[in-house]
Design an enzyme around this catalytic site. Structure first.
Site, PDB file in Angstrom:
ATOM      1  N   LYS B  82      -3.046  -8.495  -6.116  1.00 23.37           N
ATOM      2  CA  LYS B  82      -1.587  -8.448  -6.257  1.00 23.37           C
ATOM      3  C   LYS B  82      -1.167  -9.413  -7.361  1.00 23.37           C
ATOM      4  O   LYS B  82      -1.806 -10.459  -7.561  1.00 23.37           O
ATOM      5  CB  LYS B  82      -0.960  -8.834  -4.908  1.00 23.37           C
ATOM      6  CG  LYS B  82       0.534  -8.573  -4.786  1.00 23.37           C
ATOM      7  CD  LYS B  82       1.004  -8.945  -3.375  1.00 23.37           C
ATOM      8  CE  LYS B  82       2.505  -8.787  -3.194  1.00 23.37           C
ATOM      9  NZ  LYS B  82       2.937  -9.153  -1.826  1.00 23.37           N
ATOM     10  N   SER B 159       5.932  -5.731   0.234  1.00 26.50           N
ATOM     11  CA  SER B 159       5.995  -5.913  -1.207  1.00 26.50           C
ATOM     12  C   SER B 159       4.669  -5.595  -1.912  1.00 26.50           C
ATOM     13  O   SER B 159       4.650  -5.402  -3.118  1.00 26.50           O
ATOM     14  CB  SER B 159       6.411  -7.345  -1.526  1.00 26.50           C
ATOM     15  OG  SER B 159       5.410  -8.247  -1.073  1.00 26.50           O
ATOM     16  N   SER B 183       4.251  -7.611   4.345  1.00 24.82           N
ATOM     17  CA  SER B 183       4.007  -7.057   3.012  1.00 24.82           C
ATOM     18  C   SER B 183       2.627  -6.448   2.782  1.00 24.82           C
ATOM     19  O   SER B 183       2.405  -5.802   1.758  1.00 24.82           O
ATOM     20  CB  SER B 183       4.261  -8.123   1.941  1.00 24.82           C
ATOM     21  OG  SER B 183       5.636  -8.291   1.758  1.00 24.82           O
TER      22      SER B 183
END
Lengths: 477, 493
Positions: B82, B159, B183
């Site tokens: 990420k 996210s 997330s």
């Protein structure tokens, strides 16, 4: 109307750890800008703090030395504000759970002892430094070498009633942190900085007046001057019928005035909250006890001992112990059985003068304690006079040689042999018949003339007591 | 044949690469084929290794195999991370999905990246995300939304939406994400992959750009719980650079689980039809009956503190975020914009233009709840409620092995559907924030396809530091179901 000042101090002391409080960077002073930095103290995205255990130990040492309660579960909090020298936009400090609380310290002013309350002592990180363009440009540069250097903030109760008391307290804290070996105490390098909270009130009034906080005072002299200035300024304001504004002020050392930096309305809301990156710092009572057991003898105890063991006057002992290096030096001089009072004179007065003149520490002067002890021994056993000793001392400073060698090489040994002195006295009496006449006619003052002549002829090395005795015998005969 | 590469378990694939039966280069080629075909429509990568460099790297693994050199536990496996996890690389940036870090190259590796490299994994790219992990749809990225491979009109969740997509579209075989309030689990559920948020402290946060420091945890996505277990075994471990890292011995290995011995708690509030879609509740109930068939005990229980979860979570997360994001001030790194010549204008202009709307909203709310006069009412109280929730959950775990329930109240929603109403978006986290507030491990496994063909996941929450037990149980469940093997129709390949 008579006013009484009410003063409290917040002292920041930089700790003498090898590495910073939350990373492994060096704390070395004077390195190239930003060379003592890493992702952690630069506050880069993603980094985390790891507490340097030495800082905890140092905080506990000072807390115990100032009779504080040590919190076994203290916590770090974030103090949030924006400034270019603060790379994370928050300072890791302590807020509602500081490591030390409710202590005290005795100070002495004008021969009187006064107990000053210590509200709290907490650990925190220092900020970096801004360097403004010296060539008049409008750029500022950020040096983060100092960012993350460990500090202890020592907050006093508002217990001072004069600038002198505040100065004595700051000196005492300086003395303590150096005794405890937790700070270098180097004022020039900003190792000890202080914020002074000052207000005034009518004598007898219970309520505090509105206070101002003068920030970042970095010398004993300045703390006294700045507070004295604030007292006078506030008194004038009140006498002129004006209100004191609660504000933060700064000390201008050149103009010897304080000036306003920001008012209460502009004050920050620091939004303190517990730092989620640092767990509660759990200490065991056992560990605290072991630090207590290892504390060195502190100035007050040492002063007391010097009075009792060495028969020094209280003030004289105080003069020696205020600097641990001087006190230790003094005791090393004494190990060779020197006379304690004579040793006090030589260490505090003679060496003290050299320390002041050269700005060197007592160890840097180059007179080892055993050599000074030797010199004092030679005075005591009559080998040299006090006057010659001063000449020898000057030579010791110059050449670094041992006093015995200097005395031998220069032939400065005091002449106490009556045979040798008898011959000189005879010669002087023979050369000055007029003065002999006057003396015998009752002008006893002339006696001094004979002593002087004998001393002169012996190049100052004659033992004055024996000279006196000899001359008396001969002239009174 | 490319297909078998994606059918094998990670462990099997690594073993085959080490034996020279499958080349790391062919694996790399296979993932780049998917990337080249689909990245344009899905928008997965914020930065990506040049293919030739990735292939050369894979070839170096193959060369080591040939020379008989020993290789790590993820040898030759393409991994995505990420974009809020720092990596030191000339091509790979760390933007956190934000304009303010548009050109930021981290000067150091996060601990998890070091661990991946040490085991010979190949980090090929950085996945898109909601700006600073603030969002539940990956629409809040400053660099356009990522899309759901099951339906391009829908969000992948967030996210870590693009991390989930990188697995769903087989652009990598392991993806690292971060989970502050769901997330990892929520996009895993919406994209039909498996995703675990480990116990707080099991994976080092050093190098993870902080959002809510007391809640953030790095975890992983893969196509199965078994693959997640291998991934977690590599990235977990005490790290002296993270003071919140745990000093526990994580049991790396999976164990055989006898489902009939397990006791699950199904909170009544988690199957409330006023909150969750009927299909979501059905998904949980279907799994529950499957577990019952295996002899497991399932008990419905009321968790009254559930109503406080979302407000508590948001107060704590926003407060911490408001402080964590202070460092993006345009002084030392990131974008600097100036309007006027004062320091204040530099701060204001850099931050106003650098941060997106949702980030600004959270910074302002977080600043408010920490303000003098409001602290006790909000942040202080939220901390106390968190403690109460932790105690309640802890006592629950003396009776139960796991809490079972939905991950998200609804399957993937359409782009733009919830962007106008932040509160609606925040409610998407109602089932996921519990694990973050209580620092417990939680996993999302695919357990259903909706009538319109969207994946739905079910969540298992375990006891603190029993991550291996949780994963072992998920592996056992995945032997009973095949939903984790179902692929998005257009993205099989």
């Amino acid at each position: 109307m008579k006013f009484e000042p009410v003063i409290g101090l917040e002292i920041h002391t930089q700790l003498a750890t090898a590495s910073k409080i939350f990373c492994r960077c060096s704390t070395q002073y004077g390195a190239l800008p930003n060379s003592n930095t890493c992702p952690v103290c630069l506050g880069l995205p993603g980094v985390l703090p790891v507490l340097n255990k030495k800082v905890l130990e140092f905080a506990v040492r000072l807390g115990l030395a100032t009779h504080c309660t040590i919190r076994l579960d203290s916590q770090f909090s974030r103090k949030n504000y924006f400034y270019p020298d603060l790379p994370k936009a928050y300072q890791i400090s302590q807020f509602d759970r500081p490591i030390c609380e409710n202590g005290w310290l005795d100070i002495e002013v004008g021969g009187k002892t006064k107990r000053i309350g210590i509200t709290r002592i907490h650990m925190e990180e220092d900020a970096g430094k801004l360097i403004h363009d010296e060539e008049g440009g409008d750029s500022s540069y950020v040096d983060l070498n100092r960012a993350g250097v460990p500090l202890l903030e020592i907050v006093s109760e508002p217990d001072f009633r004069s600038a002198e008391e505040a100065k004595a307290y700051m000196e005492k804290i300086h003395s303590l942190v150096t005794y405890l070996e937790i700070s270098d105490g180097d004022m020039e390098k900003g190792n000890l900085r202080c914020d002074a909270n000052v207000s005034i009130r009518l004598s007898g009034e219970e309520k505090f007046g509105t206070r101002t906080e003068t920030k970042n005072i970095n010398s004993f002299r300045f703390v006294q001057q700045a507070i004295a200035y604030e007292i006078e300024r506030q008194t004038e304001e009140v006498l002129d019928g004006r209100e004191i504004t609660q504000e933060t002020r700064l000390w201008n050392a050149d103009k010897k005035v304080t000036y306003s930096m920001r008012s209460k309305e502009e004050a920050h809301d620091y939004r303190y909250f517990p730092d989620p990156d640092l767990p509660v710092a759990h200490l065991s009572q056992q560990w605290v006890d072991s630090i207590q057991a290892q504390l060195p003898e502190l100035p007050d105890a040492k002063q007391q001992r010097f009075v009792v063991d060495y028969g020094l006057r209280h003030e004289d002992a105080g003069r020696l112990v205020s600097d641990r290096a001087v006190a230790d030096y003094y005791e090393e001089v004494l190990t060779a059985e020197s006379d304690p009072k004579l040793a006090f004179n030589w260490v505090a007065v003679e060496l003290g003068r050299v320390v002041n003149e050269t700005k060197k520490s007592i160890r840097e002067i180059g007179v080892p304690p055993l050599q000074l002890s030797q010199l004092i021994g030679m005075i005591a056993d009559g080998s040299i006079s006090g006057k010659i000793a001063k000449t020898v001392f000057e030579e010791m400073l110059r050449s670094g040689e041992a006093p015995r060698q200097i005395v031998e090489a220069k032939g400065l040994r005091q002449v106490s042999d009556p045979g040798a002195l008898d011959k000189i006295a005879e010669e002087i009496i023979a050369k000055n018949p007029d003065q002999v006449q006057q003396y015998r006619e009752g002008k006893s003052k002339v006696f001094g003339f004979f002593v002087g002549q004998v001393m002169k002829a012996s190049k100052g090395q004659a033992n004055p007591q024996i000279v006196n005795q000899l001359l008396k015998e001969k002239l009174d005969a | 044949m490319i297909a078998p590469i994606f059918e094998l378990s990670l462990e099997q694939l690594v073993a085959d690469i080490k034996k020279g039966q499958i080349s790391a280069k062919s694996v790399m080629n296979a993932v780049y084929q998917n990337i080249e075909k689909h990245n344009a429509s899905l928008n997965v990568f914020r930065s990506l290794l040049d293919k030739s460099r990735a292939l050369a790297w894979a070839e170096s693994i193959d060369a080591k195999v040939k020379n008989g050199e020993s290789l790590g536990r993820l040898a030759g496996i393409p991994v995505t991370i990420k974009d809020n996890i720092c990596i030191l690389d000339t091509e790979l940036k760390t933007t956190c999905g934000s304009k303010i870090l548009e050109n930021f190259h981290a000067p150091y590796h996060a601990t998890v990246v070091e661990k991946l490299i040490k085991e010979d994994a190949l980090v090929i790219g950085k996945t898109n995300m909601d700006e600073f992990a603030m969002g539940s749809s990956t629409e809040n990225s400053a660099y356009a939304a990522t899309r759901n491979p099951w339906d391009l009109e829908r969000v992948p969740g967030g996210s870590s939406g693009a991390a989930a997509v990188s697995i769903a579209a087989r652009m990598a075989l392991l993806a690292l994400g971060s989970d502050t309030g769901g997330s990892i689990r929520q996009p895993a559920s919406m994209c039909g992959v498996t995703g675990i948020k480990p116990t707080y402290g099991v994976v080092s946060r050093y190098g993870l750009v902080a959002y809510g420091s007391s809640l953030d945890q790095i975890g992983c996505f893969a196509k199965s719980a078994e693959d997640c277990a291998l991934g977690l075994s590599v990235i977990q471990g005490y790290d002296e650079r993270d003071s919140t890292s745990a000093q526990v011995n994580y049991e790396e290995g999976l164990s055989e689980i006898d489902l009939s011995q397990l006791k699950f708690c199904l909170p009544l509030e988690y199957i409330d039809e006023k909150v969750a879609d009927a299909e979501v509740i059905a998904s949980v109930k279907e799994l529950v009956s499957l577990l019952k068939k295996s002899g497991a005990t399932i008990e419905e229980r009321s968790l009254p503190l559930t109503q406080h979860l979302v407000p508590t979570y948001y107060i704590l997360a926003f407060a911490e975020a408001s402080s964590n994001l202070g460092r993006f001030d345009g002084i030392r790194y990131g974008s600097r914009k100036q309007n006027g010549d004062t320091l204040e204008s530099l701060y204001k202009t850099s931050r106003s233009s650098g941060f997106g709307t949702e980030v600004k909203r959270r910074i302002m709310l977080g600043t408010f709840v920490l303000s003098a006069g409001y602290y006790d009412q909000y942040y202080g109280k939220a901390g106390k409620v968190r403690k109460m929730i932790e105690n309640e959950v802890e006592s629950l775990f003396t009776e139960f092995d796991f809490i079972i329930g939905p991950v998200s109240p609804f399957p993937a929603f359409k782009l733009g559907e919830k962007t106008e109403d932040p509160l609606l978006m925040y409610l998407a986290d109602i089932y996921s924030v519990l694990a973050n507030l209580t620092r417990t491990p939680a996993i999302s496994i695919p357990t259903k396809l909706s009538a319109s063909g969207l994946p739905i996941g079910t969540q298992l929450i375990g006891r603190k530091f029993q991550d291996a037990y949780l994963l072992s149980t998920a592996v056992a469940i995945q032997k009973l179901t095949d939903y984790h093997k179902v692929r998005a129709p257009q993205f099989k390949g």
